[in-house]
Design an enzyme around this catalytic site. Structure first.
Site, PDB file in Angstrom:
ATOM      1  N   GLY A  69      -1.604  32.035  22.103  1.00  0.00           N
ATOM      2  CA  GLY A  69      -0.491  31.165  22.457  1.00  0.00           C
ATOM      3  C   GLY A  69       0.473  30.988  21.301  1.00  0.00           C
ATOM      4  N   THR A  70      -0.061  30.904  20.091  1.00  0.00           N
ATOM      5  CA  THR A  70       0.801  30.768  18.914  1.00  0.00           C
ATOM      6  C   THR A  70       1.691  31.994  18.755  1.00  0.00           C
ATOM      7  OG1 THR A  70      -0.715  29.289  17.741  1.00  0.00           O
ATOM      8  CG2 THR A  70       0.802  30.585  16.398  1.00  0.00           C
ATOM      9  N   GLN A 177      -0.641  23.076  27.400  1.00  0.00           N
ATOM     10  CA  GLN A 177      -1.537  22.013  27.851  1.00  0.00           C
ATOM     11  C   GLN A 177      -1.488  21.781  29.360  1.00  0.00           C
ATOM     12  OE1 GLN A 177      -3.917  20.431  26.414  1.00  0.00           O
ATOM     13  NE2 GLN A 177      -3.593  21.213  24.359  1.00  0.00           N
ATOM     14  N   SER A 194      -1.466  29.471  26.612  1.00  0.00           N
ATOM     15  CA  SER A 194      -2.637  29.994  25.914  1.00  0.00           C
ATOM     16  C   SER A 194      -3.861  29.869  26.804  1.00  0.00           C
ATOM     17  CB  SER A 194      -2.849  29.217  24.604  1.00  0.00           C
ATOM     18  OG  SER A 194      -3.905  29.764  23.855  1.00  0.00           O
ATOM     19  N   HIS A 196      -7.144  29.930  26.395  1.00  0.00           N
ATOM     20  CA  HIS A 196      -8.325  29.118  26.079  1.00  0.00           C
ATOM     21  C   HIS A 196      -8.103  27.636  26.358  1.00  0.00           C
ATOM     22  CE1 HIS A 196      -7.215  27.220  22.129  1.00  0.00           C
ATOM     23  NE2 HIS A 196      -6.313  28.179  22.150  1.00  0.00           N
ATOM     24  N   CYS A 320      -6.624  10.902   8.428  1.00  0.00           N
ATOM     25  CA  CYS A 320      -7.872  10.851   7.675  1.00  0.00           C
ATOM     26  C   CYS A 320      -8.903  11.838   8.190  1.00  0.00           C
ATOM     27  CB  CYS A 320      -8.445   9.437   7.712  1.00  0.00           C
ATOM     28  SG  CYS A 320      -7.346   8.212   7.033  1.00  0.00           S
TER      29      CYS A 320
END
Length: 460
Positions: A69-70, A177, A194, A196, A320
């Site tokens: 997808g990228t 998505q 994408s 996956h 974080c």
């Protein structure tokens, strides 16, 4: 062990597994060859392209299979910008796009182009009117996700597409998505996805380019995939990707209703069982399987580790986590709390029992992390001792600066101020977000010898 991170990568769908195994025996040959093995591979590739194109809503000859997808995003943006270079070198994106889009925008700027980010509201939604205002005469391309990968908010694709059409600007939609849940509203010029993300194998992306869109593939020329994706096609993976996309679409109507009810339960329950929690994203216009919330006074990485110990796999956009030391660009653009951020994205087949156990486990996990960090148990104020205080949190990362602020805010009178010194980038987002949650006034940020000084005025 409940896996609650389908937005990162969905478990392999049973249909994908079956198609992959079958295609390994039939689709290993070169589809460009004329002998029978090549013809057999070509038939599989063509059938997969037709099935995927039907799901996308385009012609088969408009659809290209890429290695991810990228890669589809990078190729789509670079090819569209190059094809319209005579129009200009201006690119428009939303502030909450996937990092692959923002990386492409940064690379475009490094090559001498320009780009603008359209802001979003606190729910993560872009305004179609604001998007239209960002378009210029030299805008070569606009990009907008169909739904956000971190908070699930659906974007007004049809309205933005209409604004782009009126301005004569092609719109690239990142549908990674949402594509498994249904077709993207019409009006787009380019679309990426994408496999996956919907339960297909990793290593397969989709790039659709409508006929009539000026497009100039970048990089060395290749005769495969219409010159838009170099290299030998991974036919077994492509077949599995197309088969699983068709399968999840057939299941989507029923499964989306079921998962939306489970997510609604999480959204409604988290705030009542865990104090000081902010559920983010649009409560209505959202993906059915995804919910994100942020917990005050919590270290995001520790929270994820503790949930993993309890058997739950979740992810985070917090500053974080081990993958980044800066706040999520999505949460930052929304202006919401980034510390203690948890993204729950339910795969197909998630049970009510798994969700109920998660909601039983979560309060104790959050309380344990807060206790270890020395977070205040309650915001009850102590007698005021000074009109203003300075908290030195330099060198200490989230959520410590906010915890120290919460500990002393009751020590100044109403109208008094607390100044927090911090060199953690997350403080720029989390201190204002804390003020909104606790109904205190965020005065602003001031320069300091090291880091920044964040000034908060006590209102109650």
């Amino acid at each position: 062990m409940p896996y609650f991170d389908a937005a990162s990568s969905a478990p392999l769908h049973p249909v994908a597994r079956q198609a992959l195994l079958a295609a390994l025996d039939e689709g290993w040959s070169d589809p460009a060859r004329l002998y029978r093995e090549g013809r057999r591979a070509r038939l599989l590739l063509d059938a997969a392209r037709e099935a995927a194109a039907e799901a996308v809503g385009c012609r088969p000859d408009e659809l290209t299979f890429t290695s991810s997808g990228t890669r589809a995003v990078h190729s789509g943006i670079s090819g569209a910008l190059a094809g319209r270079r005579r129009v200009g070198r201006h690119l428009v994106v939303s502030a909450v796009e996937h990092s692959s889009v923002l990386h492409s925008a940064a690379a475009h700027e490094a090559r001498g182009g320009t780009f603008a980010e359209v802001p979003v509201d606190r729910a993560g939604t872009v305004s179609a009117a604001a998007y239209g205002e960002a378009l210029r005469e030299d805008t070569a391309l606009a990009c907008l996700q169909s739904a956000n990968h971190e908070v699930g908010t659906e974007q007004p694709v049809a309205e933005v597409a209409e604004a782009c059409r009126a301005a004569g600007v092609p719109l690239l939609v990142d549908a990674a998505q949402s594509l498994g849940w249904g077709p993207v509203p019409g009006g787009w010029s380019l679309l990426t996805a994408s496999a996956h993300k919907w339960g297909g194998p990793s290593g397969v992306g989709l790039l659709a380019v409508r006929k009539g869109v000026r497009f100039a593939p970048q990089g060395a020329a290749d005769e495969r995939e219409s010159g838009r994706a170099a290299g030998f096609e991974n036919i077994p993976a492509v077949v599995a990707a197309a088969a699983s996309l068709r399968a999840v679409r057939a299941e989507a109507a029923v499964e989306s209703v079921r998962l939306r009810a489970l997510v609604d339960r999480i959204r409604a329950t988290v705030g009542s069982v865990v104090p000081d929690v902010e559920v983010v994203g649009d409560p209505v216009r959202r993906l059915p399987h995804l919910v994100t919330f942020s917990c005050l006074y919590v270290d995001g990485e520790t929270l994820l580790h503790e949930l993993d110990r309890e058997g739950f796999s979740v992810s985070s956009g917090s500053s974080c986590t081990s993958s980044t030391l800066t706040p999520s660009h999505v949460l930052k653009a929304m202006g919401v709390l980034s510390e203690g951020n948890v993204r729950v994205s339910l795969p197909a087949g998630t049970t009510e029992e798994d969700v109920d156990r998660f909601l039983r486990v979560l309060p104790g996990v959050v309380a344990g992390v807060r206790e270890r960090l020395g977070a205040p148990v309650s915001p009850a104020p102590s007698p005021a001792t000074a009109a203003s205080l300075v908290v030195d949190a330099l060198g200490r990362r989230c959520p410590i600066p906010v915890i120290e602020l919460a500990k002393v805010i009751g020590e100044v009178p109403v109208g008094g101020t607390v100044t927090v010194l911090s060199d953690d980038e997350a403080a720029r987002l989390d201190i204002p977000a804390w003020c909104e949650m606790r109904e205190q006034e965020y005065v602003g940020e001031e320069p300091a010898d090291r880091g920044s000084a964040y000034v908060v005025r006590r209102l109650s």
